[in-house]
Design an enzyme around this catalytic site. Structure first.
Site, PDB file in Angstrom:
ATOM      1  NE  ARG A 164       0.270  16.076 -14.803  1.00 28.08           N
ATOM      2  CZ  ARG A 164       1.309  15.381 -14.341  1.00 28.08           C
ATOM      3  NH1 ARG A 164       1.300  14.059 -14.430  1.00 28.08           N
ATOM      4  NH2 ARG A 164       2.330  15.998 -13.799  1.00 28.08           N
ATOM      5  CG  ASP A 212     -24.280  10.572  18.699  1.00 31.32           C
ATOM      6  OD1 ASP A 212     -25.129  11.037  17.905  1.00 31.32           O
ATOM      7  OD2 ASP A 212     -23.879  11.187  19.699  1.00 31.32           O
ATOM      8  CD  GLU A 234       3.918   8.824  -7.154  1.00 31.47           C
ATOM      9  OE1 GLU A 234       3.610   8.052  -8.078  1.00 31.47           O
ATOM     10  OE2 GLU A 234       4.216  10.016  -7.336  1.00 31.47           O
ATOM     11  CG  HIS A 252      -0.894  12.715 -10.714  1.00 35.17           C
ATOM     12  ND1 HIS A 252       0.364  12.614 -11.280  1.00 35.17           N
ATOM     13  CD2 HIS A 252      -0.979  13.982 -10.227  1.00 35.17           C
ATOM     14  CE1 HIS A 252       0.995  13.770 -11.139  1.00 35.17           C
ATOM     15  NE2 HIS A 252       0.202  14.603 -10.499  1.00 35.17           N
ATOM     16  CD  GLU A 302       3.215  13.368  -5.673  1.00 35.31           C
ATOM     17  OE1 GLU A 302       3.709  13.113  -6.789  1.00 35.31           O
ATOM     18  OE2 GLU A 302       2.926  14.532  -5.296  1.00 35.31           O
ATOM     19  CD  GLU A 354       6.951  12.427  -6.826  1.00 31.81           C
ATOM     20  OE1 GLU A 354       7.526  13.470  -7.202  1.00 31.81           O
ATOM     21  OE2 GLU A 354       6.419  11.637  -7.624  1.00 31.81           O
ATOM     22  CD  GLU A 380      -1.050  11.034 -14.822  1.00 33.23           C
ATOM     23  OE1 GLU A 380      -0.363  10.741 -13.830  1.00 33.23           O
ATOM     24  OE2 GLU A 380      -0.553  11.398 -15.915  1.00 33.23           O
ATOM     25  NE  ARG A 401       5.565  12.866 -17.186  1.00 36.82           N
ATOM     26  CZ  ARG A 401       5.106  11.756 -16.635  1.00 36.82           C
ATOM     27  NH1 ARG A 401       4.256  11.824 -15.634  1.00 36.82           N
ATOM     28  NH2 ARG A 401       5.497  10.574 -17.074  1.00 36.82           N
ATOM     29  CD  GLU A 404       0.487   8.174 -10.835  1.00 36.69           C
ATOM     30  OE1 GLU A 404       1.138   9.236 -10.721  1.00 36.69           O
ATOM     31  OE2 GLU A 404       0.331   7.592 -11.919  1.00 36.69           O
TER      32      GLU A 404
END
Length: 446
Positions: free
Chosen positions: A337, A55, A198, A247, A136, A191, A335, A318, A134
């Protein structure tokens, strides 16, 4: 996780040999919430004939009540028997695509939509879009009634271990269950924040990767409950500490191999990679609405907690939105982030892939990389380096989405309208809510 290829006869035989009692037919709604219809195993032939019904009017973002009858088309290669014990017999699952009653694909199914974007990728000359997520999550204690509290189960930090990391046993059991289900777990650790964890697993092609993320969340929540804990993928459950991200590591492949790798360039990134990277940056603000779809997501995207705030890229630090990990050859990847685990993985991967493909089509190089800590740069320095901000609220992200044809097209008309309606309702409800912070600030002062 290497997905096996199954036929209908394979599944019938395995179900008989393993004494499977129930079958979960799983799918994902517009908000990324995993849904399922459970049927007894004697309905297996009906399921395999694509005759199991749903449904659709009861699922957010699907269809109106007058067109509610829908069909569940199982992807046979997603057949899996859950490893945990069930009181009334073994339980298996099949992830399903949603079809209309006439057998046509339902445009509002996030999984169908991702397949549409993957087909665009194939037409562009690529045969795989590998995704390594990745995700978390936090672990909170349950109260006597089985409801989650805000009490964390440990005071650990990055890469800590017992006795500080009291979540280690739970995390280890999660890994063991995942491995029984065919996941290839690459890393598991505590983490940065207390109670935060993680677990990283091997990359897969786009649709399989999205399936894996949804399965991963189910396993984490199920195992945590057995430990008397509640696992949450909420982006920022507690203020003053890091939030949870997801990430997304990505790479395009063609018949020659990794299309992001070129050993002849200075940084060994191909022209394709640079064009794709620029596509992500050009559409970053609109992507934020899809990759960070809740009001709470923007409590994570603030300076000081290792989450990106600015649109820039780098191979050496980073703080930017996009990082280039050092691996080269087949492991060359980008990557992203900013993504958090509240994102619907089918929508997020579709929007990311479409943005990158648009960049390849446009053939425009990105601005130079930023190898400094962006958080310490002045506003003028950021402006001089062509760095601009991500949206600071869901409201601003939705405004950016409305103005971006590439990301809108990546969702398709049905999903775009459903997604926008759902997110605007959430923003409206949040905007009208009076918080305890406001009472603390203003009740006595004014």
């Amino acid at each position: 996780m290497t997905r096996k290829q199954y036929t209908a006869d394979d599944i019938r035989q395995i179900a008989k040999d393993e004494d499977v009692a129930f079958l979960r037919l799983m799918f994902t709604d517009i908000n990324g919430v995993l849904k399922n219809v459970e049927v007894p195993i004697d309905q297996l032939d009906k399921v395999l004939a694509n005759k199991a019904t749903l449904d659709g009017s009861s699922i957010e973002g699907f269809v109106r009540i007058e067109e509610s009858d829908m069909l569940l088309y199982p992807d046979l290669n997603t057949w899996l028997i859950f490893p945990w014990n069930a009181e009334h017999g073994k339980v298996a699952r099949l992830i399903c695509d949603i079809h209309m009653s006439d057998g046509s694909e339902f445009a509002g199914d996030p999984r169908n939509n991702l397949r549409r974007i993957v087909q665009q990728m194939h037409r562009a000359g690529f045969n795989a879009f590998n995704i390594g997520p990745e995700p978390e999550f936090f672990l909170f204690k349950l109260d006597d009634k089985g409801e989650p509290t805000l009490n964390l189960n440990d005071n650990g930090g990055y890469f800590d271990f017992e006795p500080v990391d009291l979540g280690e046993n739970c995390r280890r059991d999660i890994v063991l269950e995942l491995e029984k289900m065919g996941f290839e777990v690459e890393a598991s650790h505590h983490e940065v924040a207390p109670g935060q964890h993680e677990i990283d697993f091997k990359y897969a092609d786009a649709i399989e990767a999205a399936d894996n993320i949804q399965t991963f969340k189910l396993v984490v929540r199920t195992v945590a409950r057995k430990h008397g804990l509640h696992a949450t993928f909420m982006a920022k459950p507690l203020e003053g500490i890091n939030g949870s991200g997801m990430h997304i590591n990505m790479s395009l492949f063609n018949e020659q191999g990794n299309a992001f790798y070129d050993p002849k360039t200075q940084n060994q990134l191909s022209q394709t990679a640079m064009y794709f990277l620029n596509g992500l940056m050009e559409h970053a603000r609109a992507l934020t609405a899809v990759n960070n779809p809740t009001v709470n997501s923007y409590k994570r995207l603030v300076p000081g907690f290792e989450a990106p705030v600015y649109v820039a890229w780098s191979g050496k630090n980073r703080s930017p939105l996009i990082r280039i990990p050092q691996a080269r050859g087949a492991g060359t990847r980008l990557e992203l982030r900013s993504v958090d685990p509240t994102a619907n993985p089918y929508l997020a991967i579709a929007a990311i892939l479409a943005s990158g493909l648009a960049g390849i089509k446009e053939q425009k190089n990105p601005v130079p990389p930023v190898n400094r800590n962006i958080y310490t740069m002045s506003e003028k320095a950021r402006r001089d380096n062509h760095i601009f901000d991500l949206p600071s609220t869901l409201h601003n992200a939705l405004k950016a989405l409305k103005e971006d044809d590439v990301v809108v097209d990546a969702l398709g008309k049905h999903l775009y309208k459903s997604f926008l309606d759902s997110r605007e309702l959430e923003w409206s409800a949040y905007r009208q809510t009076v918080s305890q912070w406001e009472r603390d600030q203003y009740l006595k002062r004014f």
